[in-house]
Structures are given as structure tokens and as C-alpha cells.
Design a protein around this motif. Structure first.
Motif, PDB file in Angstrom:
ATOM      1  N   PHE A   1     -10.903  20.904 -12.609  1.00 35.90           N
ATOM      2  CA  PHE A   1     -11.307  19.640 -12.006  1.00 35.90           C
ATOM      3  C   PHE A   1     -12.809  19.428 -12.191  1.00 35.90           C
ATOM      4  N   VAL A   2     -13.200  18.182 -12.440  1.00 35.55           N
ATOM      5  CA  VAL A   2     -14.608  17.789 -12.451  1.00 35.55           C
ATOM      6  C   VAL A   2     -14.856  16.956 -11.201  1.00 35.55           C
ATOM      7  N   ASP A   3     -15.836  17.377 -10.398  1.00 36.33           N
ATOM      8  CA  ASP A   3     -16.177  16.690  -9.156  1.00 36.33           C
ATOM      9  C   ASP A   3     -17.486  15.937  -9.326  1.00 36.33           C
ATOM     10  N   VAL A   4     -17.509  14.685  -8.882  1.00 34.51           N
ATOM     11  CA  VAL A   4     -18.696  13.830  -8.956  1.00 34.51           C
ATOM     12  C   VAL A   4     -19.081  13.448  -7.539  1.00 34.51           C
ATOM     13  N   SER A   5     -20.277  13.860  -7.109  1.00 33.61           N
ATOM     14  CA  SER A   5     -20.723  13.634  -5.736  1.00 33.61           C
ATOM     15  C   SER A   5     -22.026  12.851  -5.724  1.00 33.61           C
ATOM     16  N   MET A   6     -22.029  11.703  -5.051  1.00 35.30           N
ATOM     17  CA  MET A   6     -23.260  10.931  -4.881  1.00 35.30           C
ATOM     18  C   MET A   6     -24.034  11.548  -3.719  1.00 35.30           C
ATOM     19  N   THR A   7     -25.274  11.976  -3.979  1.00 32.51           N
ATOM     20  CA  THR A   7     -26.027  12.704  -2.957  1.00 32.51           C
ATOM     21  C   THR A   7     -27.161  11.878  -2.352  1.00 32.51           C
ATOM     22  N   GLU A   8     -27.980  11.265  -3.174  1.00 29.27           N
ATOM     23  CA  GLU A   8     -29.120  10.475  -2.681  1.00 29.27           C
ATOM     24  C   GLU A   8     -29.139   9.146  -3.424  1.00 29.27           C
ATOM     25  N   MET A   9     -28.998   8.043  -2.693  1.00 30.35           N
ATOM     26  CA  MET A   9     -28.926   6.730  -3.325  1.00 30.35           C
ATOM     27  C   MET A   9     -29.792   5.747  -2.557  1.00 30.35           C
ATOM     28  N   ARG A  10     -30.648   5.005  -3.278  1.00 30.67           N
ATOM     29  CA  ARG A  10     -31.399   3.934  -2.641  1.00 30.67           C
ATOM     30  C   ARG A  10     -30.515   2.726  -2.403  1.00 30.67           C
ATOM     31  N   SER A  11     -29.509   2.558  -3.250  1.00 31.97           N
ATOM     32  CA  SER A  11     -28.630   1.407  -3.153  1.00 31.97           C
ATOM     33  C   SER A  11     -27.196   1.916  -3.151  1.00 31.97           C
ATOM     34  N   GLY A  12     -26.463   1.668  -2.091  1.00 30.89           N
ATOM     35  CA  GLY A  12     -25.126   2.212  -1.942  1.00 30.89           C
ATOM     36  C   GLY A  12     -25.100   3.230  -0.820  1.00 30.89           C
ATOM     37  N   LYS A  13     -23.914   3.698  -0.474  1.00 29.98           N
ATOM     38  CA  LYS A  13     -23.778   4.604   0.655  1.00 29.98           C
ATOM     39  C   LYS A  13     -24.367   5.977   0.372  1.00 29.98           C
ATOM     40  N   GLY A  14     -24.182   6.473  -0.857  1.00 29.12           N
ATOM     41  CA  GLY A  14     -24.755   7.760  -1.197  1.00 29.12           C
ATOM     42  C   GLY A  14     -23.951   8.951  -0.724  1.00 29.12           C
ATOM     43  N   ASP A  15     -22.712   8.739  -0.245  1.00 28.23           N
ATOM     44  CA  ASP A  15     -21.915   9.873   0.209  1.00 28.23           C
ATOM     45  C   ASP A  15     -20.505   9.859  -0.382  1.00 28.23           C
ATOM     46  N   ASP A  16     -20.275   9.036  -1.389  1.00 24.40           N
ATOM     47  CA  ASP A  16     -18.963   9.006  -2.031  1.00 24.40           C
ATOM     48  C   ASP A  16     -18.769  10.260  -2.882  1.00 24.40           C
ATOM     49  N   SER A  17     -17.519  10.662  -3.035  1.00 24.67           N
ATOM     50  CA  SER A  17     -17.193  11.770  -3.925  1.00 24.67           C
ATOM     51  C   SER A  17     -15.915  11.440  -4.672  1.00 24.67           C
ATOM     52  N   PHE A  18     -15.814  11.953  -5.895  1.00 24.84           N
ATOM     53  CA  PHE A  18     -14.680  11.640  -6.763  1.00 24.84           C
ATOM     54  C   PHE A  18     -14.232  12.915  -7.472  1.00 24.84           C
ATOM     55  N   ARG A  19     -12.922  13.136  -7.501  1.00 26.86           N
ATOM     56  CA  ARG A  19     -12.374  14.306  -8.199  1.00 26.86           C
ATOM     57  C   ARG A  19     -11.529  13.836  -9.379  1.00 26.86           C
ATOM     58  N   PHE A  20     -11.715  14.512 -10.527  1.00 29.41           N
ATOM     59  CA  PHE A  20     -10.980  14.197 -11.743  1.00 29.41           C
ATOM     60  C   PHE A  20     -10.326  15.467 -12.288  1.00 29.41           C
ATOM     61  N   ARG A  21      -9.091  15.361 -12.727  1.00 31.98           N
ATOM     62  CA  ARG A  21      -8.438  16.472 -13.399  1.00 31.98           C
ATOM     63  C   ARG A  21      -8.761  16.404 -14.886  1.00 31.98           C
ATOM     64  N   VAL A  22      -9.050  17.541 -15.475  1.00 32.79           N
ATOM     65  CA  VAL A  22      -9.348  17.604 -16.907  1.00 32.79           C
ATOM     66  C   VAL A  22      -8.030  17.685 -17.671  1.00 32.79           C
ATOM     67  N   ASP A  23      -7.781  16.711 -18.515  1.00 29.32           N
ATOM     68  CA  ASP A  23      -6.593  16.690 -19.359  1.00 29.32           C
ATOM     69  C   ASP A  23      -7.026  16.845 -20.813  1.00 29.32           C
ATOM     70  N   ILE A  24      -6.097  17.161 -21.682  1.00 25.00           N
ATOM     71  CA  ILE A  24      -6.401  17.372 -23.099  1.00 25.00           C
ATOM     72  C   ILE A  24      -5.731  16.281 -23.924  1.00 25.00           C
ATOM     73  N   GLN A  25      -6.514  15.689 -24.814  1.00 23.71           N
ATOM     74  CA  GLN A  25      -6.024  14.616 -25.662  1.00 23.71           C
ATOM     75  C   GLN A  25      -6.206  14.995 -27.130  1.00 23.71           C
ATOM     76  N   GLU A  26      -5.120  14.919 -27.910  1.00 25.95           N
ATOM     77  CA  GLU A  26      -5.242  15.113 -29.351  1.00 25.95           C
ATOM     78  C   GLU A  26      -5.934  13.907 -29.968  1.00 25.95           C
ATOM     79  N   ILE A  27      -6.784  14.168 -30.965  1.00 20.50           N
ATOM     80  CA  ILE A  27      -7.435  13.081 -31.693  1.00 20.50           C
ATOM     81  C   ILE A  27      -7.089  13.223 -33.168  1.00 20.50           C
ATOM     82  N   ASN A  28      -7.391  12.195 -33.939  1.00 19.26           N
ATOM     83  CA  ASN A  28      -7.076  12.201 -35.361  1.00 19.26           C
ATOM     84  C   ASN A  28      -7.948  13.223 -36.092  1.00 19.26           C
TER      85      ASN A  28
END
Length: 366
Positions: A242-269
Motif C-alpha cells: 500500500f502507498v499512503d498519502v498524508s496531508m500534514t501541513e497546509m496553508r489552504s485546505g484542512k491539512g489532515d486528509d489521508s489516502f490509501r492506495f493498493r499497488v497493482d501491476i499493469q502490463e505495458i507494451n
């Protein structure tokens, strides 16, 4: 004796008077405004990604080496480029200008994987600069400013996000990421690029050598930018990463959102020189980052965590082999637990984000 005029006093003191240009409508020097009446002014704010990236602002996205920084920034920029919802957040069509200072080939392959995973075959307002720029040098920053303005002529009605990937590879060799170099990088990017073009900027940055909870180098850098986003990776043996994205310090916006992403594998040409199909990682949104509990709930979990913490102190850089921990805890003597109880306790600690496992080694998360 006649009193000298102010300008004459300055001349006598050896200081040449400076002519100040004034705004005729206000009588104030240029670049000054009156504060009264602001309560009735109609203000606006332009989001590129709602609550995350605002037009005309600068952000650092930082994390450890191989933590998914480029992957996360590429994902949000690809979505914004097409105005596609990202992590449940509304986006608006945006011109992305990506300065691939580190590995242009990796960016191109991952871009292809993203397009295939999302079934995109239409035009994207997304361009990639294939050579780095030493942006701690003013001349290079001015060149980037001119290039952004020229590219905007091709997409005149879109806001712009300029990505610098990475900060380390966008510095001259003499200064690197020391205090002087990073200060010059920030000043050049903000004064010569962001403010002159009106673009938003994302600086992909490595975490500190000692303090992993902040970006590397000059401590004033987080204060110079408008927001800081931490990117980290959770790897599970035998399971998804999993890749986690955490907003820590923001002048504009709440600054406390967090997002989790699962790493998947994609074949390319294409194939490699061994004839194997090429694969690249892509991110799949999973929701918010699970909250870490203050304490493990079960007796066996607490026993495993206490033993692991003790063994991690001074051993192998704070990591312990899972089998070594098992040998300490599993058995029929007083205070020991069964193999099944050990496995369940470790799995619960991994799920609760108390510990992390990487290639058979366990470590306690802060």
C-alpha cells in the motif's frame, strides 16, 4: 538657519534618495493596498484537486527512497490532467508539466501503465521535460518560466501544475540540498516560476537522513512552501503493498486528509532483452489510511509486541527476523504461546499498523 528638506538631509548624509512610484488612485507606493473595505470584497479560490492542490500554490511531497512518491504524484496529476475524480476528490482539467529530472524512462513507462489501467486513449494535456534543470540557479529557473509560458500557449485555458521530480536531481552539484542550495531552489521556484507563471508546483522530495518525518535539508523549506504531503509504503509479505498519502501541513485546505492506495501491476507494451513482458505499478484507491490503535487489544498481541520491541533495540537496524521472534515466544513453557496464537497475533499487529514486515523481517512502527 533654514531647516533642510528630507531629501537634502539624505544627500548630506551620503545616501542617494530613492524615487518611489505611486499608484495615482490610492496615493500609495506600488504594490501596496488599503486594508479597509476588504470585508465587502468578493474573494475567489481555484482548486485543481479539491482540498488538496490549489492553483498558484507550491507543495512538497516527500518520503523515503522507494516509498512511492513519484507513483503517487503521477497518479494525482494524471487524474487532474483529465479532470477525473481522484481519491474521492473533485478535479478540474489541468495542464501538467513534468520535469523528469531523475528517470524519464520510468515516468514514461508508468504513464503508459496508468493509461492502460484506466483505459485512456484520448489526448492528455500532460507534457514531460526529458532533461533536468539546476533550479537553484536563477538562469535555469528563468528558462523553465519561459518554457511554461510557451507550453501554456498550446493549452491557453487550463491551469498549470509543474512537477519537479526530484528536488535532489534538480540541484547543481556544488550546493546539492544543503541550506544554501535548498533556499535558492525555493526562492527561484517561488519568485521566478510560480509567481511569474501563476502555476501550481509540486516538489518531489526525499525525507531526511535522520528525521524521516520531514523533507531532507533546509529546515525552512516547509515554511517556504504552501503545503507538505508525506508519502509512505506499507509492504505485506504474501499480500498487497500500500502507498499512503498524508496531508500534514497546509496553508489552504484542512491539512489532515489521508489516502490509501493498493499497488497493482499493469502490463505495458514491449519486452525486455530476455523476452519477458514489461510490468509497471499503478495505484488503486482504497479509502483513508486505517487508524492505528493506541494499544494492542489482546494479551498475545501485547506479548508479541513487547518481545519484538525488546529484540529490535540494537539489533539489525531495528529489525528482527520473524522466525527469531517465533523461537523466543512459541513453546509449551510458562509464558510461551502456540504457533497458531503467534501467527494470529502477528497478523493482528500488522493489520493494526503496530508493526511492519519486509522480506521476513519485522519492525515496530513509530
Amino acid at each position: 538657519m533654514n531647516e533642510l528638506a528630507p531629501d537634502e538631509k539624505l544627500t548630506v548624509a551620503g545616501i542617494t534618495p530613492i524615487s518611489v512610484q505611486k499608484d495615482e488612485s490610492t496615493g500609495l507606493p506600488l504594490d501596496y493596498i488599503r486594508a479597509d473595505g476588504l470585508s465587502s470584497k468578493q474573494f475567489t479560490k481555484t482548486w485543481i484537486v479539491q482540498g488538496v492542490i490549489e492553483d498558484g500554490r507550491a507543495y512538497q511531497w516527500f518520503g523515503q527512497w522507494k516509498s512511492g512518491k513519484t507513483l503517487a504524484v503521477l497518479d494525482i496529476c494524471c487524474h487532474a490532467s483529465l479532470g477525473k475524480e481522484w481519491a474521492g476528490k473533485r478535479t478540474f482539467p489541468t495542464l501538467i508539466i513534468w520535469v523528469a529530472s531523475e528517470s524519464c524512462e520510468d515516468v514514461m513507462r508508468r504513464m503508459a501503465a496508468w493509461q492502460l489501467a484506466h483505459k485512456i486513449d484520448s489526448e492528455m494535456p500532460f507534457v514531460i521535460r526529458t532533461k533536468p534543470l539546476h533550479l537553484d540557479v536563477a538562469e535555469f529557473a528563468s528558462l523553465l518560466e519561459a518554457e511554461i509560458k510557451a507550453i501554456k500557449e498550446r493549452f491557453p485555458f487550463l491551469p498549470v501544475v509543474c512537477v519537479i521530480d526530484t528536488v535532489a536531481r534538480s540541484m547543481s552539484g556544488d550546493l546539492s540540498e544543503n541550506d544554501e542550495g535548498l533556499r535558492k531552489f525555493a526562492n527561484n521556484m517561488l519568485d521566478l516560476v510560480v509567481r511569474q507563471t501563476g502555476c501550481a508546483a509540486i516538489f518531489v522530495h526525499h525525507s531526511g537522513h535522520g528525521d524521516k518525518e520531514r523533507g531532507r535539508g533546509w529546515s525552512g523549506f516547509p515554511g517556504a512552501v504552501d503545503g507538505t504531503v508525506k508519502v509512505s509504503m506499507e509492504k505485506q509479505v504474501g499480500g498487497p503493498s500500500f502507498v499512503d498519502v498524508s496531508m500534514t501541513e497546509m496553508r489552504s485546505g484542512k491539512g489532515d486528509d489521508s489516502f490509501r492506495f493498493r499497488v497493482d501491476i499493469q502490463e505495458i507494451n514491449g519486452t525486455d532483452n530476455c523476452g519477458d513482458v514489461l510490468e509497471e505499478p499503478v495505484l488503486l484507491f482504497q479509502g483513508s489510511i486505517p487508524s492505528k490503535k493506541s494499544k494492542p487489544s489482546g494479551k498475545n498481541q501485547r506479548k508479541v509486541l513487547e518481545q519484538l520491541t525488546e529484540m529490535c533495540e540494537g539489533e539489525n537496524g531495528g529489525k528482527v527476523l520473524r522466525d527469531a521472534l517465533r523461537l523466543r515466544l512459541v513453546g509449551k513453557e510458562d509464558g510461551q504461546i502456540s504457533s497458531e496464537a503467534f501467527r494470529d497475533a502477528v497478523d493482528s499487529l500488522l493489520t493494526g499498523l503496530f508493526i511492519r514486515e519486509d522480506r521476513g523481517f519485522l519492525e515496530v512502527l513509530p
